[in-house]
Write an enzyme that holds these catalytic residues in place. Structure first.
Site, short mmCIF file in Angstrom:
data_model
loop_
_atom_site.label_atom_id
_atom_site.label_comp_id
_atom_site.label_asym_id
_atom_site.label_seq_id
_atom_site.Cartn_x
_atom_site.Cartn_y
_atom_site.Cartn_z
N CYS A 167 19.30 6.38 6.45
CA CYS A 167 19.09 7.82 6.62
C CYS A 167 20.38 8.63 6.48
CB CYS A 167 18.44 8.09 7.97
SG CYS A 167 16.86 7.24 8.15
N HIS A 307 21.49 15.48 13.15
CA HIS A 307 20.60 14.46 12.61
C HIS A 307 19.22 14.64 13.26
CE1 HIS A 307 19.58 10.91 10.44
NE2 HIS A 307 19.43 10.15 11.51
N GLU A 318 23.22 11.23 19.92
CA GLU A 318 23.86 12.28 19.13
C GLU A 318 24.47 13.35 20.03
OE1 GLU A 318 23.08 14.87 15.09
OE2 GLU A 318 21.35 14.14 16.21
N LYS A 339 14.67 18.92 11.06
CA LYS A 339 13.62 17.90 11.00
C LYS A 339 12.42 18.29 11.85
CE LYS A 339 16.50 13.82 9.98
NZ LYS A 339 17.84 14.40 9.98
N HIS A 344 11.32 13.75 8.96
CA HIS A 344 12.53 13.03 8.56
C HIS A 344 12.40 12.60 7.10
CE1 HIS A 344 16.01 10.68 8.52
NE2 HIS A 344 15.86 9.96 9.62
N PHE A 404 20.10 3.41 9.98
CA PHE A 404 19.95 2.02 10.38
C PHE A 404 21.08 1.19 9.76
CE2 PHE A 404 15.01 1.90 10.97
CZ PHE A 404 15.14 2.70 12.09
#
Length: 418
Positions: A167, A307, A318, A339, A344, A404
Site C-alpha cells: 500500500c 494513511h 500512525e 480513504k 483503500h 504490508f
C-alpha cells in the site's frame, strides 16, 4: 545544466480515476463536500466478510482505449492509461514536441497487479485445460505493465519501471520518480499508482485475514479512520498519476506549476509481515527524512494526508508516528484521511492521495475525514472530523503511506514559490 543536487522537481499535471469520479474537478469537489464513493457490492454473497467497496465511477473507458486494447489489458492498466492521459493533457507535454522521448520516463506502481487476470485465467486452466489459457496472460498480470503500457502509448523512452511495496507502492513511485529527475536521469516523469482492488479473490483473501470491514449494512459509513468504531478497511479501485518535471524545463515551456516535490523519505520496519512497528518509529523516520531533504522544520507542516486505513492497528500506530516525527506540533496540524470517502486504493493510494496534497497546497484547503463521530482516545490529533477546512497560507503538505512488509514512504509537497 544545474548541478544535480540543485535540480528542483515540480508537478505540472494530474490525472485521476477513482470511486469519486474520473475527472480532476469532479473528484476534488466531491472530496471537499465529503461525498462517499463506497457502495454495496451486490454480486457478493454473505459468505464474504466484506461486501462494500469503492468502485471506479465516471470512467468513459472507450474514450481512452479501443475494445481490442481493453481486451489486452488488465483493469489496473486501464486506469493507469486514463490517469496518465489526463496528466499529460493538463501538463501540455508530448514526447517529440519540445522534449525528446528519452527525457520522459514512467513509474506507475501497483501493489497487486493483474489479480483479475490471474484469477480468470486460472479458472480457465482448471475448467478447460492449458491450451485455453490466453497468450496474453503474463503481460496482462505482471505489475510493471502499467508503466509499460503507458510508455508504449506515448512513446516515452526514459526510465521505466514499477515499484511493489504493497500500500506504499504509489507514493514510493512519486518519491523515487522525483529523485530520477533530481539526479538528472530524466526531465519529466509520469508517477503514481494504479490498482483494481475489488474482485472475488482479493475480497476473500483480505477478509480471511480480518483486515476488511464487516459493516455491510452501512456502506457509506463503513470507512471510518480514527473512529472508535472502525473495524477494518474498505477496498477500492482507481489510479492517481502526477506529471513531475524539472523546474527549469517546466518554466522554459511556460507550464503551470501546481506544487513542488520538496522532500522524500523511505524506511522499513523490519518488524512483521502485515503489522506496522507498534511504536510508529519506522513511519516516523520516513517523515523525518522527507522533512530533512526539504529543509523544512516539523512545525512548518501545514497539513497531513494520513494513511488512515480505518483498521484498528494502523490508525493508532500512525498517530504515534506523527507524534514522534512532528513533536508537539502534531497536536496542532490539520490531518485527514480521504480513504474515508474512497476506501483503500491499495497500491494506487499514494498516487491518488498525492494528488490531494497537490490540490491542497495549490488551493489552500483540504478535505476532512468523514464518518469520524466517535474519536478513538488513542487517535487524539486533529483529524478534521467530517468537514473540509480552509487552510490559508498553506505551504507544506505531508503525505504518508505504509504497506504490508513494513514499507513506509513519506513525501512533502510544497507551494511553489519561485
Amino acid at each position: 545544466m544545474k548541478a544535480k543536487s540543485e535540480r528542483r522537481v515540480v508537478v505540472t499535471g494530474l490525472g485521476v480515476v477513482s470511486p469519486l469520479g474520473s475527472a480532476l474537478d469532479c473528484v476534488w469537489s466531491n472530496l471537499l463536500e465529503g461525498v462517499s464513493g463506497i457502495r454495496l457490492l451486490e454480486e457478493y454473497g454473505e459468505d464474504y466478510r466484506c461486501r462494500v467497496g469503492g468502485r471506479v465511477s465516471g470512467l468513459e473507458l472507450d474514450h481512452y482505449l479501443t475494445p481490442k486494447e481493453q481486451q489486452r489489458m488488465d483493469p489496473f492498466c486501464w486506469y493507469a492509461v486514463a490517469a496518465s492521459d489526463q496528466a499529460l493533457a493538463q501538463g501540455g507535454l508530448k514526447a517529440g514536441e519540445g522534449i525528446a522521448p528519452e527525457e520522459i520516463g514512467v513509474m506507475i506502481s501497483s501493489g497487486i497487479g493483474g489479480l483479475q487476470t490471474i484469477y480468470t485465467q486460472d479458472m480457465r486452466l482448471l475448467k478447460s485445460g492449458p491450451r485455453m489459457v490466453s497468450p496474453m496472460t503474463v503481460p496482462m498480470m505482471i505489475g510493471d505493465m502499467a508503466s509499460g503500457m503507458v510508455a508504449i502509448r506515448h512513446h516515452l523512452q526514459g526510465p521505466n519501471f514499477g515499484i511493489v511495496s504493497a500500500c506504499a507502492s504509489g507514493l514510493h513511485a512519486v518519491g523515487e520518480a522525483a529523485w530520477v529527475i533530481r539526479r538528472g536521469d530524466a526531465e519529466a516523469m509520469l508517477a503514481g499508482g494504479s490498482e483494481n482492488g475489488i474482485m472475488a479473490l482479493g475480497l476473500a483473501a483480505f477478509g480471511s485475514m480480518r483486515a476488511l470491514t464487516s459493516r455491510n449494512q452501512d456502506p457509506q459509513g463503513a470507512s471510518r479512520p480514527f473512529d472508535a468504531e472502525r473495524d477494518g478497511f474498505v477496498p477500492g479501485s482507481g489510479a492517481g498519476v502526477l506529471l513531475l518535471e524539472e523546474l527549469e524545463h517546466a518554466r522554459a515551456r511556460g507550464a503551470e506549476i501546481l506544487a513542488e516535490v520538496s522532500g522524500y523519505g523511505a524506511t522499513g520496519d523490519a518488524y512483521h509481515v502485515t503489522a506496522p512497528s507498534a511504536d510508529g518509529s519506522g513511519a516516523a523516520r520516513a517523515i523525518s527524512i522527507a522533512l530533512a531533504h526539504a529543509g523544512v522544520a516539523p512545525e512548518e507542516v501545514g497539513y497531513v494526508n494520513a494513511h488512515g486505513t480505518s483498521t484498528p492497528m494502523n490508525d493508532a500506530v500512525e498517530t504515534k508516528a506523527l507524534k514522534l516525527a512532528l513533536g508537539e506540533h502534531a497536536r496542532h496540524v490539520p490531518i485527514s484521511s480521504t480513504k474515508s470517502m474512497t476506501g483503500h486504493l491499495l497500491g494506487a493510494a499514494g498516487g491518488f492521495e498525492s494528488l490531494v496534497c497537490v490540490k491542497a497546497v495549490k488551493e489552500g484547503k483540504a478535505p476532512g475525514t468523514i464518518n469520524l463521530h466517535h474519536p478513538d482516545p488513542e487517535c487524539d490529533l486533529d483529524y478534521m472530523p467530517n468537514e473540509a477546512r480552509a487552510l490559508p497560507g498553506l505551504r507544506h503538505a505531508l503525505k504518508l503511506n505504509m504497506g504490508f512488509g513494513g514499507h513506509n514512504a513519506a513525501v512533502l509537497f510544497s507551494r511553489f514559490e519561485g
